[in-house]
Write a protein that holds these residues in place. Structure first.
Motif, mmCIF file in Angstrom:
data_model
loop_
_atom_site.group_PDB
_atom_site.id
_atom_site.type_symbol
_atom_site.label_atom_id
_atom_site.label_comp_id
_atom_site.label_asym_id
_atom_site.label_seq_id
_atom_site.Cartn_x
_atom_site.Cartn_y
_atom_site.Cartn_z
ATOM 1 N N MET A 50 0.742 -1.074 -0.060
ATOM 2 C CA MET A 50 0.110 -0.118 -0.036
ATOM 3 C C MET A 50 0.619 1.162 -0.049
ATOM 4 O O MET A 50 0.448 2.173 -0.494
ATOM 5 N N ILE A 51 2.100 1.103 0.411
ATOM 6 C CA ILE A 51 3.039 2.375 0.493
ATOM 7 C C ILE A 51 3.718 2.446 -0.692
ATOM 8 O O ILE A 51 4.669 1.428 -0.882
ATOM 9 N N ASP A 52 3.653 3.539 -1.423
ATOM 10 C CA ASP A 52 4.164 3.723 -2.801
ATOM 11 C C ASP A 52 4.847 5.022 -2.688
ATOM 12 O O ASP A 52 4.051 5.989 -3.391
ATOM 13 N N ARG A 53 5.942 5.223 -2.210
ATOM 14 C CA ARG A 53 6.586 6.716 -2.105
ATOM 15 C C ARG A 53 7.787 6.501 -2.931
ATOM 16 O O ARG A 53 8.737 5.524 -3.123
ATOM 17 N N ARG A 54 8.131 7.767 -3.263
ATOM 18 C CA ARG A 54 9.269 8.025 -3.941
ATOM 19 C C ARG A 54 10.359 9.117 -3.505
ATOM 20 O O ARG A 54 10.320 10.022 -3.562
ATOM 21 N N PRO A 55 11.518 8.414 -2.847
ATOM 22 C CA PRO A 55 12.502 9.277 -2.314
ATOM 23 C C PRO A 55 13.176 10.054 -3.277
ATOM 24 O O PRO A 55 13.421 9.303 -4.366
ATOM 25 N N ALA A 56 13.501 11.253 -3.044
ATOM 26 C CA ALA A 56 14.700 11.931 -4.223
ATOM 27 C C ALA A 56 15.934 11.087 -4.115
ATOM 28 O O ALA A 56 16.752 11.096 -5.049
ATOM 29 N N LEU A 57 16.391 10.507 -3.129
ATOM 30 C CA LEU A 57 17.685 9.937 -2.819
ATOM 31 C C LEU A 57 17.418 8.782 -1.969
ATOM 32 O O LEU A 57 16.941 8.755 -0.926
ATOM 33 N N ILE A 58 18.113 7.653 -2.203
ATOM 34 C CA ILE A 58 18.184 6.306 -1.279
ATOM 35 C C ILE A 58 19.803 6.216 -0.977
ATOM 36 O O ILE A 58 20.587 5.846 -2.126
ATOM 37 N N ALA A 59 20.131 6.258 0.092
ATOM 38 C CA ALA A 59 21.685 5.920 0.735
ATOM 39 C C ALA A 59 21.697 4.779 1.173
ATOM 40 O O ALA A 59 21.017 4.452 2.316
ATOM 41 N N GLN A 60 22.093 3.636 0.438
ATOM 42 C CA GLN A 60 22.319 2.274 0.823
ATOM 43 C C GLN A 60 23.666 2.072 1.741
ATOM 44 O O GLN A 60 24.775 2.040 1.131
ATOM 45 N N GLY A 87 12.210 -2.800 6.230
ATOM 46 C CA GLY A 87 10.943 -2.374 5.438
ATOM 47 C C GLY A 87 9.492 -3.159 5.892
ATOM 48 O O GLY A 87 8.779 -3.069 5.046
ATOM 49 N N HIS A 88 9.594 -3.466 7.271
ATOM 50 C CA HIS A 88 8.438 -4.372 7.299
ATOM 51 C C HIS A 88 7.289 -3.646 8.327
ATOM 52 O O HIS A 88 6.160 -4.052 8.736
ATOM 53 N N ASN A 89 7.514 -2.465 8.726
ATOM 54 C CA ASN A 89 6.666 -1.586 9.478
ATOM 55 C C ASN A 89 5.526 -1.376 8.792
ATOM 56 O O ASN A 89 5.515 -0.978 7.770
ATOM 57 N N ILE A 90 4.306 -1.591 9.394
ATOM 58 C CA ILE A 90 3.128 -1.259 8.770
ATOM 59 C C ILE A 90 2.703 -0.173 8.326
ATOM 60 O O ILE A 90 2.030 0.064 7.352
ATOM 61 N N ALA A 91 3.155 1.011 8.968
ATOM 62 C CA ALA A 91 3.056 2.297 8.571
ATOM 63 C C ALA A 91 3.783 2.811 7.424
ATOM 64 O O ALA A 91 3.548 3.858 6.787
ATOM 65 N N GLY A 92 4.926 1.929 6.906
ATOM 66 C CA GLY A 92 5.651 2.398 5.810
ATOM 67 C C GLY A 92 6.459 3.344 6.187
ATOM 68 O O GLY A 92 7.060 4.027 5.184
ATOM 69 N N ASN A 93 7.038 3.639 7.239
ATOM 70 C CA ASN A 93 7.683 4.763 7.612
ATOM 71 C C ASN A 93 9.390 4.639 6.989
ATOM 72 O O ASN A 93 9.974 5.714 7.231
ATOM 73 N N ASN A 430 4.433 -0.479 17.374
ATOM 74 C CA ASN A 430 4.674 -1.125 16.285
ATOM 75 C C ASN A 430 3.645 -1.449 15.195
ATOM 76 O O ASN A 430 3.717 -2.000 14.271
ATOM 77 N N PHE A 431 2.508 -1.658 16.010
ATOM 78 C CA PHE A 431 1.421 -1.976 15.566
ATOM 79 C C PHE A 431 0.255 -0.934 14.959
ATOM 80 O O PHE A 431 -0.845 -1.136 14.281
ATOM 81 N N MET A 432 0.677 0.442 14.760
ATOM 82 C CA MET A 432 0.037 1.580 14.466
ATOM 83 C C MET A 432 0.436 1.973 13.017
ATOM 84 O O MET A 432 1.156 1.995 12.621
ATOM 85 N N PRO A 433 -0.828 2.061 12.263
ATOM 86 C CA PRO A 433 -0.697 2.462 10.871
ATOM 87 C C PRO A 433 0.001 3.830 10.791
ATOM 88 O O PRO A 433 -0.315 4.608 11.962
ATOM 89 N N GLU A 434 -0.290 4.365 9.739
ATOM 90 C CA GLU A 434 0.315 5.645 9.315
ATOM 91 C C GLU A 434 -0.722 6.858 9.713
ATOM 92 O O GLU A 434 -0.378 7.769 10.064
ATOM 93 N N ASP A 435 -2.171 6.306 9.847
ATOM 94 C CA ASP A 435 -3.046 7.365 9.916
ATOM 95 C C ASP A 435 -3.543 7.480 11.760
ATOM 96 O O ASP A 435 -4.394 8.034 12.050
ATOM 97 N N GLU A 436 -2.509 6.926 12.496
ATOM 98 C CA GLU A 436 -2.649 7.129 13.957
ATOM 99 C C GLU A 436 -1.841 8.053 14.815
ATOM 100 O O GLU A 436 -1.722 7.633 15.986
ATOM 101 N N GLY A 437 -1.565 9.031 14.037
ATOM 102 C CA GLY A 437 -0.734 10.030 14.832
ATOM 103 C C GLY A 437 -1.384 10.434 16.068
ATOM 104 O O GLY A 437 -0.462 11.095 17.204
#
Length: 475
Positions: A50-60, A87-93, A430-437
């Motif tokens: 569900m999380i489809d985000r595009r960073p400007a840069l990825i530093a591996q 990359g397993h967090n439910i909120a996609g952080n 760790n079980f909180m989705p991104e909409d639970e701020g």
């Protein structure tokens, strides 16, 4: 200051200092990814699609020094930062839009000191990798129940699973960590070094920096445990719940018993006519003497008329991976969770109502049993304060098609609302989705104010805010 502008595929334009960018490229080489780089899409794809985000840069990053350089670059260019372990967090952080994603997945070292019963673990390590290294010596740390989960996010949020009643939360076994803070400094955090920071990272999430190394105390476990599943018809659910809550109230610390409600997957020990039908699953781990465990769990085996059972001595690592087939990457996922003290009849009614109308074959509701050793640590000993919850109830909504988003998420939210009167109000971070701020204070409970003060000390500008965010206290 000269600059270079980088166009992102998200639709924005990020302006960067070209000298600083050159320094970052020099340190990372082809492991600094842009949207035009090979491997960019693979790197930004995480477990929850569900999380489809595009960073400007990825530093591996593969070293702490590279992490330091990436953090300094983000701070100097006022970039949003996200941190990816597994990359397993439910909120996609783990992944952000138009900012810098610091990808720690190349950092895979596990060093076990078996005589000293300690382990040094880098943040890209998964639970399966850590378990394998520690179990070579008959040792373990209490971890989660899905072996593809990353050690970093699990630990920073608290961490619980099959060994929690016996050995506490994951953070209870953390003895030190190396962490890059917002100023780019690499600090060691322990009971004697930056003790306030060490207090905060044990349950405070990723709010305080980027951990580049964890040091854990190891415990003798296995290598075999008594473990497995007993599958019951769902129409006997109410009687099963009553029997379960009476049984676990007297359970010893070595025993953990969870309840899982879902449609039966095609397990080989469950008759084919039950596949795809609603069932109640008892999941059992006894991490002590196996003959003693067999005697203790006999009342569970005798109860009711199960439709299938797979239970006996097995490698601890095997049961740690038992639920992996139900949690593979590539699906859409949304969770809602409550802490509860007891499973009331009313709570059981709500569970029965909602399991009777699961929105997809992959959805489940589980009751995770806590207590035991986990409850005997003072609530202010570290950031993780939630020691009085006897159970965590998590509704795991999982489906395949975007067209089903509204229906599946709506079902989870409705269940959450109906369960609220039977819950404590707190939640496992760790079980909180991104909409639970709005639930962040409840996640950190009475320790929130102290966390905000420590946040102001180590990250006053809130550089690390792609998380269940703790706002820096006003100073």
């Amino acid at each position: 200051m000269s600059v270079v502008s980088m166009v992102t595929t998200h639709g924005g334009r990020v302006t960067l200092d070209d000298q600083q960018l050159a320094n970052l490229k020099r340190g990372l080489g082809d492991r600094l990814l842009t949207p035009a780089s090979p491997g960019y899409d693979e790197a930004r794809t995480i477990w929850n699609v569900m999380i489809d985000r595009r960073p400007a840069l990825i530093a591996q990053c593969s070293t702490a020094a590279q992490v330091q350089e990436a953090v300094r670059f983000a701070a100097a260019n006022d970039l949003l930062v996200s941190i990816k372990g597994a990359g397993h967090n439910i909120a996609g952080n783990a992944v952000c839009n138009d900012g810098l994603m610091i990808d720690l997945s190349p950092m895979k070292r596990v060093a076990v000191d078996a005589p000293g019963r300690t382990a040094a673990v880098q943040p890209g390590v998964t639970l399966a990798e850590f378990d394998a290294a520690a179990q070579t010596h008959g040792l373990a740390v209490p971890l989660g129940i899905n072996s593809t989960t990353g050690i970093a996010g699990l630990t920073l949020g608290g961490g619980f699973g099959w060994l929690t009643r016996k050995l506490g939360f994951t953070v209870d076994s953390l003895i030190a960590a190396d962490i890059v803070t917002a100023d780019g400094a690499l600090r060691r955090a322990s009971e004697t070094d930056h003790a306030d920071l060490f207090w905060a990272i044990r349950g405070g999430g990723g709010n305080f920096g980027v951990v580049t190394n964890f040091e854990f105390r190891l415990h003798p476990v296995g290598p075999e445990v008594l473990a497995g599943l007993i599958v019951h018809p769902f129409d006997n659910m109410q009687a099963l719940v009553k029997h379960y809550r009476t049984f676990v109230a007297a359970a010893p610390d070595d025993l953990t018993v969870w309840l899982v409600f879902r449609k039966a997957p095609p397990l080989p020990f469950v008759p084919a006519e039950w596949h795809g039908r609603e069932v109640a699953v008892i999941a059992i781990v006894y991490a002590g003497d196996i003959s003693t465990g067999e005697r203790i769990i006999e009342p569970l085996r005798r109860f009711g008329r199960p439709v299938g059972e797979h239970l006996g001595p097995m490698p601890y690592t095997a049961f740690q991976q038992a639920f992996d087939p139900l949690l593979t990457p590539g699906a859409r996922n949304y969770w809602k969770s409550h802490d509860i003290r007891q499973i009331t009849d009313g709570a059981a009614d709500v569970i029965q109502q909602f399991v009777s109308r699961l929105p997809s074959p992959h959805c489940e509701i589980f009751l995770g049993h806590l207590g035991g050793a986990a409850a005997r640590v003072p609530s202010d000993a570290m950031a993780f304060s939630r020691r009085d919850a006897e159970f965590i109830i998590n509704v795991h909504t999982r489906w395949e098609q975007a067209a089903d988003d509204a229906r599946c998420i709506g079902w989870a939210r409705e269940f959450f609302a109906e369960m609220a009167p039977h819950a404590m109000g707190s939640v496992y971070v760790n079980f909180m989705p991104e909409d639970e701020g709005d639930r962040v204070p409840a996640a950190f409970g009475p320790n929130y104010a102290r966390l905000a003060v420590i946040k102001a000390k180590y990250d006053p500008k809130n550089l690390f805010r792609m998380n269940q965010n703790i706002q820096p206290a006003a100073v």
